[in-house]
Design a protein around this motif. Structure first.
Motif, PDB file in Angstrom:
ATOM      1  N   GLY A 274       0.840  -1.189   0.000  1.00  0.00           N
ATOM      2  CA  GLY A 274       0.000   0.000   0.000  1.00  0.00           C
ATOM      3  C   GLY A 274       0.873   1.237   0.000  1.00  0.00           C
ATOM      4  O   GLY A 274       2.060   1.184  -0.322  1.00  0.00           O
ATOM      5  N   GLU A 277      -0.844   7.395   0.881  1.00  0.00           N
ATOM      6  CA  GLU A 277      -2.062   7.964   0.289  1.00  0.00           C
ATOM      7  C   GLU A 277      -3.226   6.966   0.319  1.00  0.00           C
ATOM      8  O   GLU A 277      -4.359   7.339   0.624  1.00  0.00           O
ATOM      9  CB  GLU A 277      -1.805   8.387  -1.154  1.00  0.00           C
ATOM     10  N   THR A 278      -2.960   5.724  -0.024  1.00  0.00           N
ATOM     11  CA  THR A 278      -4.038   4.753  -0.200  1.00  0.00           C
ATOM     12  C   THR A 278      -4.322   3.921   1.038  1.00  0.00           C
ATOM     13  O   THR A 278      -5.379   3.311   1.150  1.00  0.00           O
ATOM     14  CB  THR A 278      -3.708   3.778  -1.339  1.00  0.00           C
ATOM     15  N   ILE A 281      -3.554  -1.920   0.583  1.00  0.00           N
ATOM     16  CA  ILE A 281      -4.255  -2.336  -0.635  1.00  0.00           C
ATOM     17  C   ILE A 281      -4.317  -3.861  -0.725  1.00  0.00           C
ATOM     18  O   ILE A 281      -5.368  -4.438  -0.993  1.00  0.00           O
ATOM     19  CB  ILE A 281      -3.559  -1.775  -1.889  1.00  0.00           C
ATOM     20  N   GLU A 324      -5.577   0.447 -10.157  1.00  0.00           N
ATOM     21  CA  GLU A 324      -6.582   1.366  -9.646  1.00  0.00           C
ATOM     22  C   GLU A 324      -7.335   0.677  -8.516  1.00  0.00           C
ATOM     23  O   GLU A 324      -7.646  -0.525  -8.612  1.00  0.00           O
ATOM     24  CB  GLU A 324      -7.552   1.785 -10.751  1.00  0.00           C
ATOM     25  N   SER A 327     -11.516   2.016  -2.167  1.00  0.00           N
ATOM     26  CA  SER A 327     -11.210   1.530  -0.825  1.00  0.00           C
ATOM     27  C   SER A 327     -11.829   2.408   0.251  1.00  0.00           C
ATOM     28  O   SER A 327     -11.878   3.638   0.111  1.00  0.00           O
ATOM     29  CB  SER A 327      -9.677   1.506  -0.651  1.00  0.00           C
ATOM     30  N   LEU A 330      -9.613   5.283   1.657  1.00  0.00           N
ATOM     31  CA  LEU A 330      -9.451   6.550   0.948  1.00  0.00           C
ATOM     32  C   LEU A 330     -10.459   7.576   1.468  1.00  0.00           C
ATOM     33  O   LEU A 330     -11.471   7.221   2.086  1.00  0.00           O
ATOM     34  CB  LEU A 330      -9.667   6.349  -0.555  1.00  0.00           C
ATOM     35  N   HIS A 336      -9.150   5.212  -7.410  1.00  0.00           N
ATOM     36  CA  HIS A 336      -7.900   5.957  -7.226  1.00  0.00           C
ATOM     37  C   HIS A 336      -6.810   5.291  -8.063  1.00  0.00           C
ATOM     38  O   HIS A 336      -6.570   4.084  -7.936  1.00  0.00           O
ATOM     39  CB  HIS A 336      -7.506   5.954  -5.746  1.00  0.00           C
ATOM     40  N   THR A 338      -3.045   4.508  -8.987  1.00  0.00           N
ATOM     41  CA  THR A 338      -1.687   4.491  -8.449  1.00  0.00           C
ATOM     42  C   THR A 338      -0.704   4.597  -9.611  1.00  0.00           C
ATOM     43  O   THR A 338      -1.097   4.551 -10.785  1.00  0.00           O
ATOM     44  CB  THR A 338      -1.400   3.199  -7.669  1.00  0.00           C
TER      45      THR A 338
END
Length: 594
Positions: A274, A277-278, A281, A324, A327, A330, A336, A338
């Motif tokens: 991850g 920002e995210t 993941i 993308e 989540s 976020l 989103h 990446t």
């Protein structure tokens, strides 16, 4: 364990003695009531401070946790810099109003637990904002604004995935709490789940057994570079009781290291993928081809290099090949994008293909550094690879840092560094224009990940420069307990001055120091030298020499044999005998004791 929303933590109905933090050095445990009292005291003190943004530059993890929730309870914004160095903070000067340090917090008297009832509960906004910092693609600190609700969603995801596995274990860590991985796994997840965390980070691998002895049930939170060091620890495979889980994040864990953990404990570390920002993941366990968590009954057959999206995360491949995600971690509900290129397998897992934003141009030819790296790792000699653009006197060129596989290490020892570089050069020539191929090569046992598990461009570039002692490390290779180095001795090395005028020779004491220093990178405790045995110097080492150094470790006898060669000629050798570490004898199996 009973989960509590982060914004409700200070008014949770937990037992007053329910452990929040454990301190192995003081053999102490801090309960929930004491934690709340400490937060109340800090909040009362913080109310007197002007300015809405507080930079938390606090090394003590327990005090950091208390200050974080005190700042939130005051309605102020926590700003969490990645570093507390003066220069770094100066760069962020416009981003905070107040700096809180360990020294500041020591001056705050705690509220006695018995008096806490006189204080009203402090409420926290579930959407309170926190700011963290990443290095950014250029190395400039980049602010990332998140909400407490995002962190709450993430710790609930972690608890769903691994809460049953962790149980009531104490979380011990070797990663800083100033970065999102450490913040989540060391502080927020344990607090939300009612699971105690260790107060101080493990700075040395030898501290791992000490933590296990103190806490018994543990979960270990670390980074790839650190986890790769621990199998060299004496008695590693017999750590008892074995940690319930090892977690890793910040970069890929070396497959060889993953296999060592699987052999010792039945499963490789859980790797988390991850970004700041995210948030989280995906995850994987390289020893587990099923890619399923402890609670899952699904079974897949594709390789263990693929990542499975975390529970509640949707992932897809964009039109340009980018990953993308959608989540709850976020701040929005949209997709989103990446900058990581991916492919997906038939089971919905994704395989990372490198960064899409690392495109360089050489002599008018554009090349993707991730594509170079992806092609390199297809060769059986390569376990991992990273490339970097290097500035030259007349033109830029690409350098490649390669972590060799077992086959690659054997080929390097048998055929040499130049033959290895030529082999990989020919391999790439089938895919790329000659002008963009790497011109400089460094071969390593592992890539130079930092303490956060990141692989900064500066660290890659540093691999092409002499180290702090002035020696240029061209290659490393491992074969069992034997490690081989190829070293270049720069003519400008300070040790040649005065030794001897007109006929410079590398001092023998420098060669001995290098042997100890390089051995210490792989053998914990070797710096505790007991004696140097069978020391011989057979041939002089002149400026510009290309030295081969072989280190052979006998862990049972606590000895490292070293030998230097100049081409086919022996030039120095000896045996480093190091002392037994405190407590090691008691822990080592009978068959391993000297």
């Amino acid at each position: 364990m009973s989960m509590v929303a982060l914004h409700d933590l200070l008014c949770a109905t937990r037992g007053s003695q329910a452990p929040v933090c454990r301190d192995a050095e003081r053999a102490a445990s801090i309960g929930f009531a004491a934690f709340r009292a400490r937060v109340h005291a800090m909040a009362a003190w913080l109310h007197t401070y002007a300015g809405p943004r507080c930079a938390l530059c606090i090394d003590d993890t327990y005090e950091f946790a208390c200050a974080l929730f005190a700042v939130l309870a005051c309605g102020k914004e926590p700003v969490i810099p990645a570093s507390a160095t003066p220069g770094y903070l100066a760069d962020l000067a416009g981003s905070y109003d107040t700096v809180l340090t360990d020294a500041d917090l020591r001056a705050i008297a705690s509220v006695p637990v018995a008096d806490l009832a006189a204080h009203s509960d402090l409420s926290i906004d579930r959407d309170a904002r926190l700011t963290l910092y990443t290095s950014g693609s250029s190395g400039t600190p980049k602010p990332v604004h998140k909400t407490l609700a995002q962190f709450d969603a993430e710790v609930r995801t972690l608890e769903r995935e691994w809460g049953a596995l962790a149980g009531d274990a104490t979380v011990v860590a070797s990663v800083p709490h100033r970065h999102i991985y450490g913040l989540l796994f060391r502080v927020l997840w344990p607090l939300a789940a009612g699971r105690p965390f260790d107060r101080t980070a493990m700075g040395e691998p030898q501290q791992l057994q000490a933590r296990i002895d103190a806490y018994r049930a543990t979960v270990v939170v670390s980074a790839p570079a650190q986890l790769s060091r621990w199998p060299a620890l004496a008695g590693f495979a017999t750590l008892a009781p074995a940690p319930r889980a090892f977690f890793s994040s910040g970069g890929p864990l070396d497959p060889h290291a993953a296999n060592e953990y699987a052999a010792a404990f039945g499963a490789a570390p859980v790797e988390i993928y991850g970004s700041t920002e995210t948030g989280g993941i995906g995850w994987r366990r390289q020893s587990d081809s099923s890619g399923s968590s402890e609670s899952s009954e699904s079974s897949e057959s594709s390789g263990s290099s693929a990542w499975r999206p975390l529970a509640g995360i949707d992932a897809r491949r964009g039109a340009d090949g980018a990953l993308e995600v959608r989540s709850p971690h976020l701040v929005h509900h949209d997709w989103h994008r990446t900058d990581d290129a991916v492919t997906f397998d038939a089971d919905g897992r994704f395989i990372l293909q490198g960064r899409l934003d690392r495109i360089v141009k050489l002599d008018g030819k554009r090349v993707s550094l991730p594509e170079l790296e992806a092609r390199l790792v297809l060769h059986p000699y390569v376990a991992q690879a990273a490339t970097v653009l290097l500035a030259g006197a007349s033109r830029e060129r690409i350098g490649a840092v390669v972590a060799l596989s077992e086959a690659g290490s054997a080929a390097l020892r048998d055929s040499g560094r130049i033959a290895m570089a030529n082999t990989l050069h020919r391999h790439l020539a089938g895919y790329f224009d000659a002008v963009v191929l790497p011109r400089r090569w460094r071969f390593r046992i592992a890539l130079p990940f930092d303490t956060r598990g990141k692989l900064p461009a500066a660290a890659l570039a540093q691999a092409f420069e002499p180290d702090a002692q002035g020696v240029d490390v061209l290659a490393q290779a491992r074969g069992g307990d034997v490690i081989h180095y190829v070293l270049r001795v720069p003519p400008t090395l300070a040790h040649f001055a005065g030794h001897f005028p007109g006929v410079p020779i590398l001092p023998g004491v420098v060669q001995l120091d290098w042997a100890i220093r390089f051995a210490a990178e792989h053998v914990p405790g070797v710096r505790a030298v007991a004696s140097i045995d069978r020391l011989k110097f057979m041939a002089p080492v002149r400026p510009g020499a290309m030295l081969g150094l072989t280190l052979s470790h006998d862990a049972t006898r606590r000895r490292v044999q070293f030998a230097y060669r100049l081409g086919e000629r022996d030039c120095a050798s000896g045996v480093i005998v190091y002392r037994e570490l405190a407590g090691e004898q008691a822990r080592a199996p009978a068959g391993e004791r000297a």
